[in-house]
Structure formats: C-alpha cells, structure tokens
Enzyme design. Structure first.
Site, PDB file in Angstrom:
ATOM      1  N   GLN A   1     -12.193  -8.168   2.036  1.00 32.01           N
ATOM      2  CA  GLN A   1     -10.999  -8.316   3.035  1.00 32.01           C
ATOM      3  C   GLN A   1     -11.278  -8.647   3.660  1.00 32.01           C
ATOM      4  OE1 GLN A   1      -8.592  -4.813   4.661  1.00 32.01           O
ATOM      5  NE2 GLN A   1      -9.735  -4.128   3.188  1.00 32.01           N
TER       6      GLN A   1
ATOM      7  N   GLN B   1       0.706  -0.973   0.331  1.00 31.89           N
ATOM      8  CA  GLN B   1       0.253  -0.567  -0.407  1.00 31.89           C
ATOM      9  C   GLN B   1       0.604   1.191  -0.014  1.00 31.89           C
ATOM     10  OE1 GLN B   1      -3.397   0.027   3.389  1.00 31.89           O
ATOM     11  NE2 GLN B   1      -0.722  -0.509   4.684  1.00 31.89           N
TER      12      GLN B   1
ATOM     13  N   LYS C   1     -10.203  -7.606   7.430  1.00 35.87           N
ATOM     14  CA  LYS C   1      -9.544  -6.437   7.722  1.00 35.87           C
ATOM     15  C   LYS C   1      -9.467  -6.926   9.472  1.00 35.87           C
ATOM     16  CE  LYS C   1     -10.318  -2.750   6.396  1.00 35.87           C
ATOM     17  NZ  LYS C   1     -10.838  -1.472   5.726  1.00 35.87           N
TER      18      LYS C   1
ATOM     19  N   ASP D   1     -15.244  -4.088   0.880  1.00 33.32           N
ATOM     20  CA  ASP D   1     -14.341  -3.418   2.315  1.00 33.32           C
ATOM     21  C   ASP D   1     -15.849  -2.667   3.253  1.00 33.32           C
ATOM     22  OD1 ASP D   1     -12.993  -2.395   4.316  1.00 33.32           O
ATOM     23  OD2 ASP D   1     -12.319  -0.447   2.528  1.00 33.32           O
TER      24      ASP D   1
ATOM     25  N   HIS E   1      -2.844  -0.053  -3.873  1.00 34.32           N
ATOM     26  CA  HIS E   1      -4.027   0.513  -2.817  1.00 34.32           C
ATOM     27  C   HIS E   1      -4.053   1.915  -2.918  1.00 34.32           C
ATOM     28  CE1 HIS E   1      -6.051   2.424   0.774  1.00 34.32           C
ATOM     29  NE2 HIS E   1      -5.873   0.473   1.377  1.00 34.32           N
TER      30      HIS E   1
ATOM     31  N   GLU F   1     -11.394  -1.792  -4.914  1.00 33.14           N
ATOM     32  CA  GLU F   1     -12.018  -2.207  -3.660  1.00 33.14           C
ATOM     33  C   GLU F   1     -13.348  -1.190  -3.283  1.00 33.14           C
ATOM     34  OE1 GLU F   1     -10.361  -2.542   0.529  1.00 33.14           O
ATOM     35  OE2 GLU F   1      -9.119  -3.011  -0.497  1.00 33.14           O
TER      36      GLU F   1
ATOM     37  N   ASP G   1      -7.518   1.111  -4.062  1.00 37.55           N
ATOM     38  CA  ASP G   1      -9.008   1.044  -2.936  1.00 37.55           C
ATOM     39  C   ASP G   1      -9.571   2.529  -3.191  1.00 37.55           C
ATOM     40  OD1 ASP G   1     -10.842   1.294  -0.501  1.00 37.55           O
ATOM     41  OD2 ASP G   1      -8.862   0.427   0.660  1.00 37.55           O
TER      42      ASP G   1
END
Length: 424
Positions: free
Chosen positions: A329, A172, A331, A307, A194, A273, A236
């Site tokens: 994802q 990321q 998390k 997400d 990312h 994402e 993302d």
C-alpha cells in the site's frame, strides 16, 4: 505562467483521527467515540475530528487552483509523522513555503515539487501533510498553465504512459461492513470491502469471526453482484492475525488459517492487509517474508499486503526489495509530495510486487481527485475509494474523476488527429 500567491485555510477532512495504539489496547466504543485516555502523543481524545488545510495557489492570470493537506486516520502510529493540527501548520505554508515557491514557473511541476520535498524549517523537514497538499496544488497549477490534465502532467514528470481504462477502485466499508459491502456488490466494485478488522472482537479469538465474514462475502456477492461479476476481496486486519496467533508465521497453525480463508473466499482471490504488526520495519519485513514463504510452501494462494511500517518511499523500496508482500500500500499522505507516490508505484514495475495506490479515509475530495490522476498516470494495480467511510461518496469521486479524465484525453487526442488530417 508564474505562481503569484499561496494561501492556507484550516478545514475539515473526510473522517477522524484515531489513536490506533489506544484502540489496539482495548479502548471500548461509546457510540461513535471511544472511552478512555489517549496514549499517542498529540491526541486529546482517542477519536477526534479530522483536520485539513485548504491550499490555494494563485497564478498570474488570477486563476486559483487547489490542493488539500491531510494526514492518515491513524496519525502518529507505525512510524508516521505526528498528529496534524491545521492551525499550527497553516502559517508554515503562508510563510516559508510561500516564500520559496511564489515567483516560480507553474509549469515546472517536478522541480517545484522536489523543492518542496527538500525544504526544511528550523532544521526539520516539512510535515508530510504539508508536502502532500501543496504538491497537489502545484500539480493542478501545472495542468492549468499547460491546459492539460493532471494525469498528463504527472505522466510527463514520471515518464509513463497513462492508463486508458479506469484503475480498479478498492471500496472501504468502515465498521458497517455488511450494509456498505452490499452497496459495493450492487455497484460491481472490483476490489472490496476493507472491512476494518482492527480488534480481537472483530476477527474472533481464534479467527472464526473473520472466517464467517469471508464466507458471507462469497455468498452475498453471487446474489447481488452484476452478471459476470469477478470481485477481488481485500481485507485489512490491522495486525490482528499476529495478535491472536503470534509468530513464527510459517508454522502450520497460521498457514492453515490462511488456507481456510482462501477456501471461504473461493472462487474469488483474497488479499490480507497488515497480517501482523511487530513494532518496527526490519522485523515487520522479516515476519511478512516468513509468512509468504510458509504460504508458498503450502500452496496457499492468499496475497499479503504491506501497510504497517510501510510509510515512506524508502519503506516501500525496502518491502519490495525484500519480497515481503504481494502488494504494497502506497499510503499517499505518508509519502509527502504526491509525485513521490507516483515514483513509489513505478518502483514496483518489473518486480513481483504490485502497487496499491492507497491513502486514508481521512482525506478530502480534492486530494482524492489528485490521487486518481496519479493512479491513471502510473496504471497502478488498484486505487482507494476515498475520503470517508460511507463508501458511496468516495467511490463516486475517484471513479468519476478517472472517467472524466479518460474522456477528456480521448477528445484531445481526437482533436489532434483531426488537425493533422486537415493539414495533410
């Protein structure tokens, strides 16, 4: 071997807590911080220092092992637990949690972790960050007591066969989405970058800024990447596609934009994402199903990653059961006990949904290493480089932990083979 003590020390995490709602509402940067008032409960500033709790578990042979309590960067948003304040929660660990776990057999990892998962204090479940950090220490304690790897302890608990190669690591970039991404290309990172596309400014009023960035990714990867480099792009967008286009998400305008992104990324696969954030789990699932159906009907090959509103184990189940994403994802801090992340990866087995073992930049090196063992134990589709937003450090921590674990397991297996041969 018995657990003889549990201790909690407030510390820092690898990034910051950010008030996502305030940022989405247009808070402007002031250098590294933001201008304006926070809008999410618990925040004193829109951006404030990330906190952790260092958890030490002492075993009866005086060995000390560790786990770190941490919460995601965007705490208190998208249905998550409230902002994690270390000074407030440390006494809970040294009090009720220690009372429950001290004296237990350290080798009973799954039983100990489930006991922690089900605990309540004053009628409330423990904050996810507490369950996350203490369970990491419990995993390390079991591995120490059994003289094995955390990967093997987790695999035994879940009934899996660990991966024999490192799981692909997802780098990321943070806001430095050009320089950090070039670092990733040079190192041949398999999944990237990312990019942190969390505002209209970063995606463009009509999506044009993101489209230009994807074109740059393709061109620059070919210039800087190693021979035979075949990256997977994962971006993302924090719901920003929904912000600029709105629903319904299967209409031509939205599908055509995804088709343009696919063309810009070619010949490399693309994952987007959090394409939208519609405010609750049920509607989020419906919107993502609608988008996936629109893309499929138009033969647009862009993968969608869940997400927002996919936080708990039950959330993961709901997204997978509905076929709402190509990847979910997981998390890790939001699921609580680290074994729950492993169970969530396993839930994706046999479905059309792949498991991305994620987490947050706002973790620590200890929690990142623990997650590397979960990734190996479950052979997840990809795992996140963390903590921090500088890329290099997080990538090194996660990649090296997997490599050293695989090497140790190979040595242990060779030793077992040699002993069997000698006995024969």
């Amino acid at each position: 071997m018995k657990i003889t003590g549990i201790y909690a020390t407030p510390g820092y995490s690898g990034f910051f807590f950010d008030d996502q709602r305030a940022i989405k509402q247009g808070a402007e940067h002031d250098g590294f911080t933001y201008v304006g008032e926070p809008v999410t409960d618990g925040f004193d500033e829109i951006r404030q220092a990330g906190e952790s709790i260092i958890v030490d578990i002492e075993l009866e042979d005086s060995t000390v092992v560790r786990g770190d309590c941490a919460a995601v960067q965007y705490s208190g948003a998208g249905g998550r637990d409230p902002l994690f304040k270390a000074e407030e929660y440390a006494p809970v660990i040294e009090g009720p949690v220690a009372d429950e776990l001290v004296g237990r057999d350290a080798t009973d990892f799954l039983d100990n972790a489930e006991t922690l998962e089900e605990m309540e204090v004053d009628g409330d479940r423990l904050h996810t960050a507490i369950r996350y950090g203490v369970s990491q220490a419990l995993l390390a304690a079991a591995a120490e007591a059994e003289n094995t790897t955390q990967t093997d302890v987790m695999a035994n608990a879940l009934g899996t066969e660990p991966a024999t190669e490192p799981v692909p690591v997802f780098g990321q970039s943070g806001d430095d989405r050009y320089n950090n991404t070039e670092k990733m290309f040079v190192k041949g990172v398999p999944v990237l970058p990312h990019a942190l596309i969390n505002s209209v400014e970063k995606i463009g009023e009509n999506g044009e800024t993101l489209l230009e960035y994807v074109e740059w990714l393709t061109d620059r990867s070919q210039e800087l990447g190693p021979d035979d480099y075949d990256p997977r792009f994962h971006i993302d967008v924090y719901g920003m596609i929904g912000e600029i286009f709105g629903g319904p998400y299967d209409r031509d305008e939205v599908v055509d934009y995804f088709a343009a992104l696919e063309e810009a990324a070619a010949p490399y696969p693309l994952q987007i994402e959090g394409p939208m954030d519609v405010g609750n789990r049920e509607d989020q699932i419906a919107a993502m199903v609608e988008l996936r159906e629109g893309l499929e009907a138009a033969d647009v090959d862009v993968d969608i990653v869940a997400d927002e509103w996919c936080n708990t184990f039950e959330d993961v189940q709901a997204f997978v059961d509905a076929g709402a994403a190509d990847l979910v994802q997981i998390k890790t801090p939001d699921l609580g006990g680290i074994h729950r992340s492993g169970q969530a990866v396993r839930y994706c087995e046999g479905t059309d949904t792949r498991a991305y073992l994620g987490g947050t930049c706002n973790e620590t090196e200890t929690s990142a290493r623990a997650c590397a063992h979960v990734a190996l134990a479950t052979d997840a589709a990809q795992t996140l480089a963390k903590p921090g937003m500088g890329f290099d450090e997080g990538y090194m921590i996660v990649e090296n932990e997997m490599r050293r674990t695989i090497a140790r397991r190979e040595r242990d297996q060779q030793t077992e083979t040699d002993e069997i041969t000698a006995d024969d």
